[in-house]
Scaffold this active site. Structure first.
Site, mmCIF file in Angstrom:
data_model
loop_
_atom_site.group_PDB
_atom_site.id
_atom_site.type_symbol
_atom_site.label_atom_id
_atom_site.label_comp_id
_atom_site.label_asym_id
_atom_site.label_seq_id
_atom_site.Cartn_x
_atom_site.Cartn_y
_atom_site.Cartn_z
ATOM 1 N N GLU A 151 8.139 -56.621 13.072
ATOM 2 C CA GLU A 151 9.368 -57.000 12.356
ATOM 3 C C GLU A 151 9.074 -57.458 10.930
ATOM 4 O OE1 GLU A 151 11.727 -55.892 13.780
ATOM 5 O OE2 GLU A 151 10.942 -55.822 15.815
ATOM 6 N N GLY A 152 8.097 -56.836 10.305
ATOM 7 C CA GLY A 152 7.677 -57.199 8.952
ATOM 8 C C GLY A 152 6.557 -58.213 9.035
#
Length: 599
Positions: free
Chosen positions: A442-443
């Site tokens: 998620e980054g």
């Protein structure tokens, strides 16, 4: 063997005594009828489900993992499907979803407790409903009325699950490089082809259908992130009445063999002329997907809160039971051959560090969930905007700072066990492995740091940061003459002033070279993380002090422990910021001077 006890007392403390969630919810029309009694019932029932149904499957699921069959289908570990069926039968998938689609409409500020407990009990299992809820959020925000009517009731009920398909073999965070293609069909749908990797919950046997949200390019799409569109690509194409039709052209090509979260099916997905339907406008798919991505980033923070809690519980129990050596100040258990290791200062350091991180993280994350409720439905536009700004500013922090601290905490839990922590049967090594992914997906946490400093702080000349700073200023002003609060307020105010100066300094350097922001970003996020935690630990200390003063000798020891943990945080953990500030000010030259060929 590991154990898990839902931390109901601490959850209720944060919800009711620190944040006064019910008072805030009464100002929000969708939640005006919410009561403390109902919230506590939800949390208690959820805790029972997590402890009795999910937790017993955690270790066995990790050891068994998922299995891909020859036809591309995936079998989840034993017990996972039965747990999913009970999850559905008990109504948990509907908890925080809109009543318009069969949901219960429970606020995010209450529902977040269920997120925490599911992740503590079994993070790999919890990812299946977690991703589904993110897909629900995205479609709820950007789907057409027809798409919502067709998909959302089935997703809300848990009959169907969801995923997001972003990453490709040649591009991770840099989605502007993605190559998956969407070609128009005569019937208004799209034929999508490409390869997606690292797709959590991409294929499994829990639900009747899987609704994939897929990023792809139209034939005439501009280059980069401005040329990405979003599509619904279901595993089985639903008929107009919601029954399942033909098998679609999206399949699991292989399962990733991972360090942790073995029981979640992380898939390479192949799309071969898979039929999809566009969500939102052409070439604006990334904006729509960010609804899901931001929800997922908060969700990843909650994964780490859960892991910290369960790891701490087990290391604390072990430290009270394990006998090793005598205390430096003399025997504390003279009737035994040695003292329990909790008497040793460094074991206490490890335990208190875990306790401070998990309790500070919980208080922060639950407040952020309340901001999500306010941003969505407060009748006052200014209140909605203020809450939205808090969410925008602090989502990178809840993802990166909490997950960094969780990896530290689970490692400390393992260390408390010594050699036994390295052995599988005690469960600690799984928590370390599972916690490690949370810093990546998620980054990555570096991406979160760049987002915080570059977009959220410098991007608006510090407006969002100043707005959060006003909350701190209000507390400093209210408690500035309270001697009992001085040990918390003074360092908080001091750090606030230093953050202001550092932000201005880094901002000025960044005008000359963007590398200056890149060089400072990771340190900067940790500094902001401490500013946030300092604020919430001061709030918790204020509540504890008031109860101790009011109740005297009859005070609940819970408050004494809370105050002691606050003191530990300010004395032992917040001082990390001194080194971080110095490092952030060091600039980019020492990082960028060495030519790549000389590494």
């Amino acid at each position: 063997m590991p154990h898990y006890q839902p931390p109901l007392r601490d959850i209720q403390f944060v919800m009711h005594e620190v944040h006064d969630v019910m008072a805030h919810l009464k100002e929000l029309p969708p939640h005006a009828e919410a009561t403390r009694e109902l919230a506590d019932q939800i949390v208690e029932a959820g805790g029972t489900f997590c402890a009795e149904v999910l937790f017993p499957l955690n270790r066995s699921g990790d050891e068994e993992g998922c299995v891909r069959e020859a036809d591309g289908s995936v079998r989840t570990p034993k017990g996972f499907k039965a747990a999913w069926d009970k999850f559905r039968a008990d109504g948990w998938p509907t908890l925080s979803c809109s009543p318009d689609y069969g949901g219960q409409g429970v606020s995010a500020a209450v529902g977040i407790a269920m997120q925490e407990m599911m992740n503590a009990a079994n993070q790999a299992w919890a990812m299946y409903p977690g991703l589904t809820h993110g897909a629900y959020d995205c479609l709820h925000a950007h789907g057409t009325p027809e798409q919502k009517a067709l998909y959302l009731p089935h997703m809300v009920s848990g009959e169907w699950t969801g995923t997001m398909c972003l990453t490709e073999p040649h591009c991770g965070t840099d989605l502007g490089m993605l190559r998956s293609k969407a070609e128009p069909r005569a019937d208004g749908a799209w034929a999508i082809s490409g390869t997606k990797i690292f797709i959590s919950s991409g294929e499994h046997d829990l639900s009747a259908n899987i609704v994939h949200l897929v990023l792809a390019r139209l034939p005439d799409a501009p280059a980069g992130t401005k040329g990405i569109s979003l599509f619904i690509v279901p595993k089985f194409i639903p008929n107009a009445d919601g029954t399942l039709g033909a098998r679609n052209g999206i399949r699991c090509a292989r399962l990733e063999h991972k360090m942790g979260i073995h029981a979640n099916a992380t898939c390479e997905m192949q799309l071969d002329q898979a039929i999809g339907w566009m969500v939102g406008e052409p070439n604006k798919g990334l904006n729509a997907m960010f609804v899901m991505m931001n929800a997922a980033r908060i969700g990843v923070g909650m994964q780490s809160v859960g892991l910290m809690e369960v790891a701490y519980q087990n290391s604390l129990a072990y430290a009270k039971d394990r006998l090793q050596m005598r205390a430096l100040t003399g025997a504390k258990a003279p009737d035994k051959p040695a003292d329990p290791i909790i008497v040793h200062p460094d074991v206490r350091r490890m335990l208190l560090t875990q306790k401070a991180w998990v309790e500070g993280s919980r208080c922060f994350a639950y407040w952020l969930a309340l901001q999500a409720d306010i941003a969505e439905s407060h009748p006052d536009e200014d209140e909605r905007k203020a809450a939205h700004d808090h969410l925008a500013l602090l989502t990178p922090v809840v993802k990166a700072f909490i997950t960094d601290n969780a990896f530290t905490s689970t490692n400390l839990a393992l260390q408390v066990f010594g050699g036994h922590g390295y052995i599988r049967e005690w469960g600690m090594e799984q928590y370390v492995r599972d916690a490690r992914i949370n810093m990546i997906y998620e980054g990555t946490n570096t991406i979160q740091s760049l987002d915080l400093l570059g977009r959220k702080v410098l991007g608006d000349n510090g407006a969002k940061l100043k707005a959060f700073g006003k909350l701190i200023e209000a507390m400093v002003e209210a408690e500035g003459t309270n001697e009992a609060m001085a040990e918390f307020i003074n360092p908080l105010a001091d750090l606030g002033e230093k953050v202001t100066k550092l932000t201005m300094e880094v901002g000025m350097k960044s005008f000359q070279s963007a590398d200056e922001a890149g060089a400072a970003a990771v340190d900067y996020l940790r500094i902001i993380g401490h500013l946030v935690y300092g604020y919430f630990w001061a709030k918790m200390a204020r509540v504890a002090l008031a109860r101790i003063e009011a109740d005297g000798d009859a005070v609940d020891p819970f408050y004494t422990a809370k105050l002691a943990t606050a003191r530990f945080y300010f004395a032992r953990l917040m001082p990390e910021t001194a080194g971080l500030i110095r490092s952030a000010r060091a600039g980019a030259s020492s990082l960028m001077a060495l030519p790549a060929e000389l590494f």
